[in-house]
Design a protein around this motif. Structure first.
Motif, mmCIF file in Angstrom:
data_model
loop_
_atom_site.group_PDB
_atom_site.id
_atom_site.type_symbol
_atom_site.label_atom_id
_atom_site.label_comp_id
_atom_site.label_asym_id
_atom_site.label_seq_id
_atom_site.Cartn_x
_atom_site.Cartn_y
_atom_site.Cartn_z
ATOM 1 N N GLY A 30 0.914 -1.073 0.116
ATOM 2 C CA GLY A 30 -0.138 -0.041 0.030
ATOM 3 C C GLY A 30 0.929 1.369 0.074
ATOM 4 O O GLY A 30 2.003 1.353 0.063
ATOM 5 N N GLN A 31 0.134 2.427 -0.049
ATOM 6 C CA GLN A 31 0.680 3.626 0.067
ATOM 7 C C GLN A 31 -0.208 4.600 0.910
ATOM 8 O O GLN A 31 -1.526 4.425 0.450
ATOM 9 C CB GLN A 31 0.952 4.173 -1.289
ATOM 10 N N LEU A 32 0.217 5.774 1.552
ATOM 11 C CA LEU A 32 -0.589 6.532 2.182
ATOM 12 C C LEU A 32 -0.626 8.037 1.424
ATOM 13 O O LEU A 32 0.507 8.334 1.347
ATOM 14 C CB LEU A 32 -0.169 6.597 3.638
ATOM 15 N N ALA A 33 -1.751 8.446 1.032
ATOM 16 C CA ALA A 33 -1.924 9.550 0.396
ATOM 17 C C ALA A 33 -2.631 10.460 1.328
ATOM 18 O O ALA A 33 -3.926 10.459 1.490
ATOM 19 C CB ALA A 33 -2.451 9.302 -0.823
ATOM 20 N N THR A 40 -6.593 10.562 5.180
ATOM 21 C CA THR A 40 -5.470 10.174 4.399
ATOM 22 C C THR A 40 -6.086 8.861 3.609
ATOM 23 O O THR A 40 -6.702 8.031 4.415
ATOM 24 C CB THR A 40 -4.180 9.680 5.305
ATOM 25 N N ARG A 41 -5.791 8.674 2.525
ATOM 26 C CA ARG A 41 -6.252 7.389 1.748
ATOM 27 C C ARG A 41 -5.023 6.121 1.819
ATOM 28 O O ARG A 41 -3.955 6.785 1.619
ATOM 29 C CB ARG A 41 -6.531 7.699 0.168
ATOM 30 N N ILE A 42 -5.663 5.373 2.047
ATOM 31 C CA ILE A 42 -4.732 4.186 2.399
ATOM 32 C C ILE A 42 -4.941 3.349 0.938
ATOM 33 O O ILE A 42 -6.221 2.767 0.618
ATOM 34 C CB ILE A 42 -5.390 3.187 3.211
ATOM 35 N N LEU A 73 4.511 -0.686 3.137
ATOM 36 C CA LEU A 73 4.053 0.523 2.550
ATOM 37 C C LEU A 73 5.213 1.142 1.697
ATOM 38 O O LEU A 73 6.333 0.832 2.045
ATOM 39 C CB LEU A 73 4.002 1.529 3.585
ATOM 40 N N ARG A 74 4.607 1.684 0.585
ATOM 41 C CA ARG A 74 5.529 2.448 -0.357
ATOM 42 C C ARG A 74 5.561 3.920 -0.114
ATOM 43 O O ARG A 74 4.487 4.398 0.336
ATOM 44 C CB ARG A 74 5.124 2.097 -1.864
ATOM 45 N N GLU A 75 6.646 4.462 -0.289
ATOM 46 C CA GLU A 75 6.486 6.047 -0.138
ATOM 47 C C GLU A 75 5.799 6.651 -1.118
ATOM 48 O O GLU A 75 5.131 7.427 -0.908
ATOM 49 C CB GLU A 75 8.104 6.487 -0.392
ATOM 50 N N ALA A 76 5.621 6.057 -2.506
ATOM 51 C CA ALA A 76 4.997 6.680 -3.457
ATOM 52 C C ALA A 76 4.304 5.773 -4.384
ATOM 53 O O ALA A 76 4.666 4.513 -4.333
ATOM 54 C CB ALA A 76 5.715 7.881 -4.392
ATOM 55 N N PHE A 77 3.000 6.109 -5.005
ATOM 56 C CA PHE A 77 2.492 5.221 -5.874
ATOM 57 C C PHE A 77 3.258 5.374 -7.299
ATOM 58 O O PHE A 77 2.869 6.183 -8.052
ATOM 59 C CB PHE A 77 0.768 5.712 -6.126
#
Length: 106
Positions: A30-33, A40-42, A73-77
């Motif tokens: 996943g990635q948190l935005a 925050t979108r997961i 988790l990834r830093e970015a999509f």
């Protein structure tokens, strides 16, 4: 104290949803935005290419949920993550309807 308990319950609920998604799709990352006042979108991408998202009211709750679920988790999509996503007819029709005046799905 009540806010802390509420945040913990919310994170636990989101963690269960993340775990269920991962279980149904052979694992997930996943990635948190950050999405502003909405929270925050997961963003979730399953090992099989399925994708989905959840919204947490705060970044801290999103991060806690991801940790509880054991979500990588990834830093970015980024391009590597995006390349794993598999879309179907619904997404293509929906995107066409939104982007270029094509048919919409309701």
């Amino acid at each position: 104290m009540a806010d802390t308990k509420h945040a913990e319950r919310r994170a636990a609920r989101l963690a269960r949803e993340i775990t269920a998604f991962a279980g149904a799709h052979g694992g997930a990352e996943g990635q948190l935005a950050y999405i502003g006042q909405a929270g925050t979108r997961i963003v979730l991408v399953g090992a099989d290419g399925a994708w989905g998202d959840l919204v947490a009211p705060t970044h801290d709750i999103a991060a806690a949920a991801a940790e509880k679920a054991g979500l990588t988790l990834r830093e970015a999509f980024d391009g590597e993550m995006a390349a794993k996503v598999r879309t179907g007819p619904y997404e293509w029709t929906r995107m066409a309807g939104i982007q270029v005046g094509g048919p919409s799905n309701g």
